[in-house]
Design a protein around this motif. Structure first.
Motif, PDB file in Angstrom:
ATOM      1  N   ASN A   1       0.824  -1.207   0.000  1.00 55.67           N
ATOM      2  CA  ASN A   1       0.000   0.000   0.000  1.00 55.67           C
ATOM      3  C   ASN A   1       0.860   1.260   0.000  1.00 55.67           C
ATOM      4  N   ALA A   2       1.916   1.260   0.835  1.00 59.68           N
ATOM      5  CA  ALA A   2       2.786   2.431   0.894  1.00 59.68           C
ATOM      6  C   ALA A   2       3.507   2.643  -0.424  1.00 59.68           C
ATOM      7  N   LEU A   3       3.939   1.570  -1.055  1.00 60.54           N
ATOM      8  CA  LEU A   3       4.653   1.678  -2.320  1.00 60.54           C
ATOM      9  C   LEU A   3       3.732   2.210  -3.422  1.00 60.54           C
ATOM     10  N   SER A   4       2.509   1.702  -3.495  1.00 63.81           N
ATOM     11  CA  SER A   4       1.556   2.170  -4.509  1.00 63.81           C
ATOM     12  C   SER A   4       1.228   3.646  -4.308  1.00 63.81           C
TER      13      SER A   4
ATOM     14  N   HIS B   1       7.161  -1.085  11.793  1.00 66.58           N
ATOM     15  CA  HIS B   1       6.866   0.238  11.252  1.00 66.58           C
ATOM     16  C   HIS B   1       7.526   0.395   9.887  1.00 66.58           C
ATOM     17  N   ILE B   2       6.734   0.844   8.941  1.00 65.30           N
ATOM     18  CA  ILE B   2       7.234   1.042   7.586  1.00 65.30           C
ATOM     19  C   ILE B   2       7.844   2.424   7.471  1.00 65.30           C
ATOM     20  N   ASP B   3       9.027   2.492   6.930  1.00 66.30           N
ATOM     21  CA  ASP B   3       9.703   3.767   6.707  1.00 66.30           C
ATOM     22  C   ASP B   3       9.201   4.352   5.386  1.00 66.30           C
ATOM     23  N   THR B   4       8.148   5.171   5.470  1.00 64.28           N
ATOM     24  CA  THR B   4       7.532   5.694   4.243  1.00 64.28           C
ATOM     25  C   THR B   4       8.469   6.617   3.486  1.00 64.28           C
ATOM     26  N   SER B   5       9.376   7.293   4.184  1.00 65.34           N
ATOM     27  CA  SER B   5      10.304   8.181   3.468  1.00 65.34           C
ATOM     28  C   SER B   5      11.228   7.378   2.561  1.00 65.34           C
ATOM     29  N   ARG B   6      11.616   6.170   3.002  1.00 61.90           N
ATOM     30  CA  ARG B   6      12.443   5.319   2.155  1.00 61.90           C
ATOM     31  C   ARG B   6      11.672   4.863   0.924  1.00 61.90           C
ATOM     32  N   ILE B   7      10.386   4.552   1.127  1.00 64.74           N
ATOM     33  CA  ILE B   7       9.571   4.112   0.002  1.00 64.74           C
ATOM     34  C   ILE B   7       9.352   5.258  -0.980  1.00 64.74           C
ATOM     35  N   GLU B   8       9.128   6.472  -0.462  1.00 63.16           N
ATOM     36  CA  GLU B   8       8.970   7.627  -1.344  1.00 63.16           C
ATOM     37  C   GLU B   8      10.236   7.865  -2.160  1.00 63.16           C
TER      38      GLU B   8
ATOM     39  N   ILE C   1      14.426  -1.686  -8.518  1.00 66.99           N
ATOM     40  CA  ILE C   1      13.494  -1.643  -7.393  1.00 66.99           C
ATOM     41  C   ILE C   1      13.633  -2.881  -6.518  1.00 66.99           C
ATOM     42  N   GLN C   2      13.929  -4.037  -7.131  1.00 64.47           N
ATOM     43  CA  GLN C   2      14.125  -5.258  -6.347  1.00 64.47           C
ATOM     44  C   GLN C   2      15.368  -5.137  -5.478  1.00 64.47           C
ATOM     45  N   GLU C   3      16.419  -4.561  -6.045  1.00 58.53           N
ATOM     46  CA  GLU C   3      17.651  -4.379  -5.263  1.00 58.53           C
ATOM     47  C   GLU C   3      17.414  -3.434  -4.100  1.00 58.53           C
ATOM     48  N   ALA C   4      16.646  -2.359  -4.344  1.00 56.79           N
ATOM     49  CA  ALA C   4      16.371  -1.407  -3.274  1.00 56.79           C
ATOM     50  C   ALA C   4      15.531  -2.042  -2.176  1.00 56.79           C
ATOM     51  N   LEU C   5      14.511  -2.821  -2.569  1.00 54.64           N
ATOM     52  CA  LEU C   5      13.677  -3.482  -1.570  1.00 54.64           C
ATOM     53  C   LEU C   5      14.475  -4.469  -0.726  1.00 54.64           C
ATOM     54  N   SER C   6      15.442  -5.129  -1.358  1.00 56.60           N
ATOM     55  CA  SER C   6      16.225  -6.131  -0.622  1.00 56.60           C
ATOM     56  C   SER C   6      17.085  -5.502   0.459  1.00 56.60           C
ATOM     57  N   GLN C   7      17.269  -4.180   0.400  1.00 59.96           N
ATOM     58  CA  GLN C   7      18.068  -3.493   1.416  1.00 59.96           C
ATOM     59  C   GLN C   7      17.232  -3.120   2.628  1.00 59.96           C
ATOM     60  N   GLY C   8      15.924  -3.350   2.539  1.00 59.06           N
ATOM     61  CA  GLY C   8      15.052  -3.106   3.686  1.00 59.06           C
ATOM     62  C   GLY C   8      14.387  -1.742   3.625  1.00 59.06           C
ATOM     63  N   VAL C   9      13.147  -1.677   4.049  1.00 62.21           N
ATOM     64  CA  VAL C   9      12.410  -0.415   4.057  1.00 62.21           C
ATOM     65  C   VAL C   9      11.773  -0.194   5.423  1.00 62.21           C
ATOM     66  N   PHE C  10      12.436  -0.665   6.487  1.00 65.12           N
ATOM     67  CA  PHE C  10      11.824  -0.616   7.799  1.00 65.12           C
ATOM     68  C   PHE C  10      12.606   0.286   8.739  1.00 65.12           C
ATOM     69  N   MET C  11      11.844   0.926   9.633  1.00 63.97           N
ATOM     70  CA  MET C  11      12.470   1.799  10.613  1.00 63.97           C
ATOM     71  C   MET C  11      13.179   0.941  11.662  1.00 63.97           C
ATOM     72  N   PRO C  12      14.411   1.301  12.039  1.00 58.81           N
ATOM     73  CA  PRO C  12      15.124   0.489  13.028  1.00 58.81           C
ATOM     74  C   PRO C  12      14.568   0.635  14.435  1.00 58.81           C
TER      75      PRO C  12
END
Length: 474
Positions: free
Chosen positions: A154-157, A275-282, A296-307
């Motif tokens: 949802n955040a990515l869309s 928690h999803i890091d929406t700024s990373r997804i943006e 985009i697959q490479e970027a997703l594999s690096q994680g999009v989550f807040m530590p």
């Protein structure tokens, strides 16, 4: 006047929206329709490379046309997992391999009978290919990752739509709803990639300590052989040791019915709070390059989550890590006891498995980065020490009786001080017994009512005053 190849009128007074037409064609499986790919690539600033264009539009069409139930496209996840599993050679299991696995698991059950009070499962041992592992476990993966997957999709869309230039938004027209599938498709493909990669590492149905397949006992012969590479140990010893671990896991999850739900529930509770890091997804959506579909697959594999984690997350994580450690520690202890006198290489294999489970492989790390979920028993050694201590103190029956109810399970504090577990348990049981006794006495009418108590107190005060009045004067 020349016609615009990106805006063909087709003889209509109102020319068709080229992007909307392209997306509608892709959704319907018609390809690009009347749009010239070379002209489209030129207008979009893409290189006029037929192979690149074919690959890009193929991926877009797959994302647009694949049916999806909910935010995440699980069909794409399934298809991509199967593709990755087969990508590194995944031959079908031979009859000889099936026989070897069946014999190893049957022998493992006999060895375990000597070291645990939990009865055998009666399950038929199976030999799986990597593709079969994907098929048998994908339902559980969906259950465990769906809260995070839905949030990311949802955040990515949303981010992709918001980052789209205004002029493109107006061009989209009625086709804009199609983009809602893109986020779920992208994440579904990436999740399938991660699950497929895991299929190349796991050696059994419970290798990561979680019952991914319900009521199954299986080994993956191809991955067992891969596990043994470089160990310089007999292949049969390796197979038997891993079979004992698989049979111990299966026996625990089958004979302790509440345990599977308890463990999966702890994982779900932790996953729901990520928690999803929406700024990373943006940022990901903003920097997305259509000419680089792998980006985009490479970027997703690096994680999009807040530590950062909330207190509730810390509590859920501690519960999860403790549960995983208790399961893996019990299996580790039983496997060692069952094999120490029959497999000369048992000690070396035990240490190898311990290190492997504690550190995790590349596929496990990739999966953890994608969904923010690590399934590693960090405190395996402490848990094994606790189970060994309980066996020495209470015997096999007393040790295994701990699994009768979740309230009896050791806590993180008990892993810190394994030898003090029994003393703390006695104190807790004594406290519970006092509460039960007091409750039973109350139910039996053993305590006076508040009114009676006040009356007795008043009578006592009057008696005291009367005694003082009758005392002889000095």
């Amino acid at each position: 006047m020349t016609s615009n190849p990106l805006n063909p009128s087709n003889g209509d007074e109102n020319p068709k929206d080229p992007l909307a037409e392209m997306l509608q064609n892709l959704m319907g499986g018609k390809g690009l329709g009347d749009i010239d790919p070379a002209e489209l690539a030129k207008a979009a600033g893409l290189p006029n490379d037929p192979n690149l264009l074919a690959q890009m539009f193929s991926q877009v069409q797959a994302m647009m046309s694949a049916p999806s139930e909910g935010p995440v496209n699980w069909k794409l996840a399934h298809d991509n997992a199967r593709r990755v599993a087969a990508g590194s050679s995944d031959p079908s299991v031979t009859s000889a391999q099936s026989r070897e696995v069946d014999e190893a698991l049957r022998l493992a059950e006999l060895w375990l009978d000597q070291v645990t009070d939990l009865p055998a499962t009666g399950l038929i041992g199976k030999a799986w290919s990597r593709a079969e592992w994907v098929e048998e476990t994908l339902g559980t993966w969906k259950r465990l990752t769906e809260p995070v997957a839905n949030s990311v999709a949802n955040a990515l869309s949303t981010a992709m739509t918001e980052q789209m230039p205004e002029e493109m938004k107006s061009m989209m027209g009625g086709a804009s709803s199609m983009l809602q599938n893109v986020g779920g498709a992208i994440f579904g493909m990436q999740l399938g990639q991660a699950i497929g990669a895991l299929s190349t590492d796991v050696v059994s149905s419970t290798d990561i300590g979680v019952p991914l397949a319900d009521l199954e006992m299986a080994l993956l012969p191809g991955n067992v052989a891969k596990f043994g590479e470089g160990l310089s140990l007999p292949e049969n010893d390796i197979r038997l040791f891993l079979a004992v671990r698989e049979a111990a896991h299966a026996r625990l999850f089958v004979q302790v019915p509440w345990l599977r739900g308890h463990l999966l529930g702890a994982i779900e509770a932790y996953a729901r709070g990520i928690h999803i890091d929406t700024s990373r997804i943006e940022e990901l959506a903003r920097d997305l390059d259509p000419s680089n579909p792998e980006g985009i697959q490479e970027a997703l594999s690096q994680g999009v989550f807040m530590p950062q984690r909330t207190p509730e997350q810390d509590q859920a994580l501690q519960k999860l890590e403790t549960a995983l450690a208790l399961v893996e520690g019990w299996v580790d202890e039983l496997t060692a006891a069952a094999t120490e006198k029959v497999l000369p290489s048992a000690a070396a294999l035990r240490e190898t498995v311990r290190r492997r489970r504690a550190t995790g492989g590349p596929a496990e790390h990739a999966f953890a980065s994608l969904v923010g979920l690590e399934l590693r028993p960090r405190r395996l050694r402490e848990a094994a020490t606790l189970w060994a201590s309980l066996k020495a103190e209470r015997g096999i029956d007393g040790r295994d009786a701990i699994w009768k109810h979740p309230d009896l399970l050791p806590t993180a504090e008990d892993l810190d001080d394994p030898k003090g577990f029994s003393e703390r348990r006695k104190l807790a049981e004594a406290s519970d017994s006092e509460v039960d006794d007091a409750l039973q006495k109350l139910l039996n009418g053993g305590f006076d009512s508040p009114a009676d108590t006040e009356g007795e107190k008043a009578d006592g005060e009057k008696t005291d005053e009367g005694d003082e009045g009758d005392a002889p004067k000095s």
